[in-house]
Design an enzyme around this catalytic site. Structure first.
Site, mmCIF file in Angstrom:
data_model
loop_
_atom_site.group_PDB
_atom_site.id
_atom_site.type_symbol
_atom_site.label_atom_id
_atom_site.label_comp_id
_atom_site.label_asym_id
_atom_site.label_seq_id
_atom_site.Cartn_x
_atom_site.Cartn_y
_atom_site.Cartn_z
ATOM 1 N N ALA A 9 10.232 -19.227 16.302
ATOM 2 C CA ALA A 9 9.019 -18.608 15.765
ATOM 3 C C ALA A 9 8.431 -19.411 14.617
ATOM 4 O O ALA A 9 7.915 -18.855 13.653
ATOM 5 C CB ALA A 9 9.317 -17.178 15.318
ATOM 6 N N TRP A 12 4.520 -23.900 15.813
ATOM 7 C CA TRP A 12 4.217 -24.314 17.172
ATOM 8 C C TRP A 12 4.661 -23.262 18.187
ATOM 9 O O TRP A 12 3.929 -22.931 19.120
ATOM 10 C CB TRP A 12 4.863 -25.662 17.445
ATOM 11 C CG TRP A 12 4.497 -26.368 18.722
ATOM 12 C CD1 TRP A 12 5.330 -27.148 19.474
ATOM 13 C CD2 TRP A 12 3.217 -26.410 19.382
ATOM 14 N NE1 TRP A 12 4.643 -27.658 20.567
ATOM 15 C CE2 TRP A 12 3.349 -27.220 20.533
ATOM 16 C CE3 TRP A 12 1.983 -25.820 19.114
ATOM 17 C CZ2 TRP A 12 2.295 -27.466 21.415
ATOM 18 C CZ3 TRP A 12 0.929 -26.065 19.989
ATOM 19 C CH2 TRP A 12 1.089 -26.876 21.120
ATOM 20 N N GLY A 137 1.653 -33.143 23.805
ATOM 21 C CA GLY A 137 0.276 -33.627 23.714
ATOM 22 C C GLY A 137 -0.302 -33.404 22.333
ATOM 23 O O GLY A 137 0.353 -32.849 21.445
ATOM 24 N N LYS A 192 5.925 -40.747 18.288
ATOM 25 C CA LYS A 192 4.681 -40.735 17.493
ATOM 26 C C LYS A 192 4.923 -40.175 16.092
ATOM 27 O O LYS A 192 4.187 -40.499 15.148
ATOM 28 C CB LYS A 192 3.590 -39.966 18.227
ATOM 29 C CG LYS A 192 3.945 -38.529 18.611
ATOM 30 C CD LYS A 192 3.624 -37.515 17.549
ATOM 31 C CE LYS A 192 4.093 -36.130 17.933
ATOM 32 N NZ LYS A 192 3.754 -35.102 16.927
ATOM 33 N N THR A 249 -1.629 -36.936 15.148
ATOM 34 C CA THR A 249 -0.533 -36.819 14.188
ATOM 35 C C THR A 249 -0.685 -37.779 13.017
ATOM 36 O O THR A 249 -0.175 -37.515 11.928
ATOM 37 C CB THR A 249 0.818 -37.068 14.888
ATOM 38 O OG1 THR A 249 0.863 -36.326 16.105
ATOM 39 C CG2 THR A 249 1.975 -36.628 14.024
#
Length: 341
Positions: A9, A12, A137, A192, A249
């Site tokens: 929780a 995201w 993504g 990333k 990001t």
């Protein structure tokens, strides 16, 4: 309409739970903290992670794992990399082969160098593990929660499972593609975060857009080189889970990794940065894992190595940049090349 359990929780996990709820599914949002589950049920908020956002009525908070998973038709794992094994071990006894099993976590495990799906498969066994779907993504939780247009990718070793996940999430503001390159999708989402740390460090040092553009471009080349060595398809890194996720990001204050890097560039110690963040910064752990993996696979990753030296060996950020700028001469196309064989 399906019963869907979201394990985790944080920001995201909560945002993805909202997407599922907006699609009409009954969503069970599990937290390891009872007070957080109570807040979700009583106030319809999750203020620590998504302040000011009202959660849909179709989201119910759970603290009891068995109750959260009971009779669920789909399960989405969204916990930090370091918690994956523990949560899966606890959940395993309640999972069944007819559930859609997904994860939206991004990272690589230090020492073992396993991707999230590989960690899950080790804990679950091949029968369940081969069904795992990854969702990844360019997707800030804050924007997804506000129903701003977002596009992501899902992938699985079984295309039918990826299509089931696509159907669960797809709507007019949350577009979902499928991609058969399971390894590439997971690798892009993990790596990333390392480059985002670097982008934040560059900005924290006061360098300009030129430096950040160079770092992102060369960082993408590093991601692709390692990914292809591990079995990924090069074109995946030109897609949503490669350059797409890298852009979002490396350029936004919503990114924890960028914000952490910025503070490092300003001169804060790593321990102080992590204390100030108050949330998991996946790029730190992933940097350690990928630095180890690159050495094993004999893949040259100078940006990752420089960030590793800064994080774990106390190297000065400006010295890291100087060393990168003073590397030997090379040809850009040679530097961008990856082994397609």
């Amino acid at each position: 309409m399906k019963k869907v359990t979201v394990l985790g929780a944080g920001s995201w996990g909560t945002a993805l739970a909202m997407v599922l709820a907006h699609n009409g599914h009954d969503v069970r949002l599990w937290s390891h903290r009872k007070e957080q589950a109570d807040e979700i049920n009583n106030q319809h908020t999750n203020d620590k992670y998504l302040p000011g956002i009202e959660l849909p009525d179709k989201i119910t908070g759970y603290h009891d794992l068995k109750q959260a998973l009971e009779s669920s038709e789909a399960v989405l794992v969204v916990v930090p990399t370091k918690a994956i094994r523990d949560v899966i071990k606890q959940a395993k006894q309640y999972l069944t082969s007819d559930q859609v099993l997904m994860h939206a976590s991004k990272g690589i495990e230090p020492e073992t160098h396993k991707r999230i799906s590989e960690m899950m498969t080790e804990e679950l066994g091949e029968q369940l593990g081969e069904k795992v779907v990854v969702l990844s993504g360019p997707s800030h939780a804050e924007e997804v929660a506000l129903q701003q247009p977002t596009t992501v990718t899902v992938s699985s070793l079984k295309s039918t499972e990826a299509e089931k996940a696509q159907d669960l999430f797809m709507n007019n503001v949350f577009r979902v593609y499928t991609n058969e390159d399971f390894i590439g999708v997971e690798i892009g989402g993990a790596l990333k975060n390392i480059i985002a740390l670097g982008a934040g460090i560059s900005d924290g040092l006061g360098y300009g857009d030129n430096a950040k553009a160079a770092l992102m471009t060369r960082g993408l080349a590093e991601m692709a080189k390692l990914g292809v060595k591990l079995g990924a398809t090069p074109l995946t890194f030109a897609g949503l889970t490669g350059i797409g996720d890298l852009i979002v990001t490396c350029t936004s204050q919503h990114s924890r990794n960028y914000r952490a890097g910025f503070m490092l560039g300003e001169g804060y110690e790593l321990s102080d940065v992590l204390d100030k963040m108050g949330m998991v910064v996946e790029g730190v752990r992933t940097t350690k894992a990928v630095h180890q993996l690159a050495e094993i696979e004999a893949v040259e990753m100078p940006i990752t190595s420089g960030i590793y030296e800064l994080l774990f060996e106390g190297k000065d950020p400006r010295q890291v940049v100087d060393d990168l700028m003073q590397r030997g001469k090379t040809n850009e196309l040679n530097a961008l090349s990856v082994d397609f064989n």
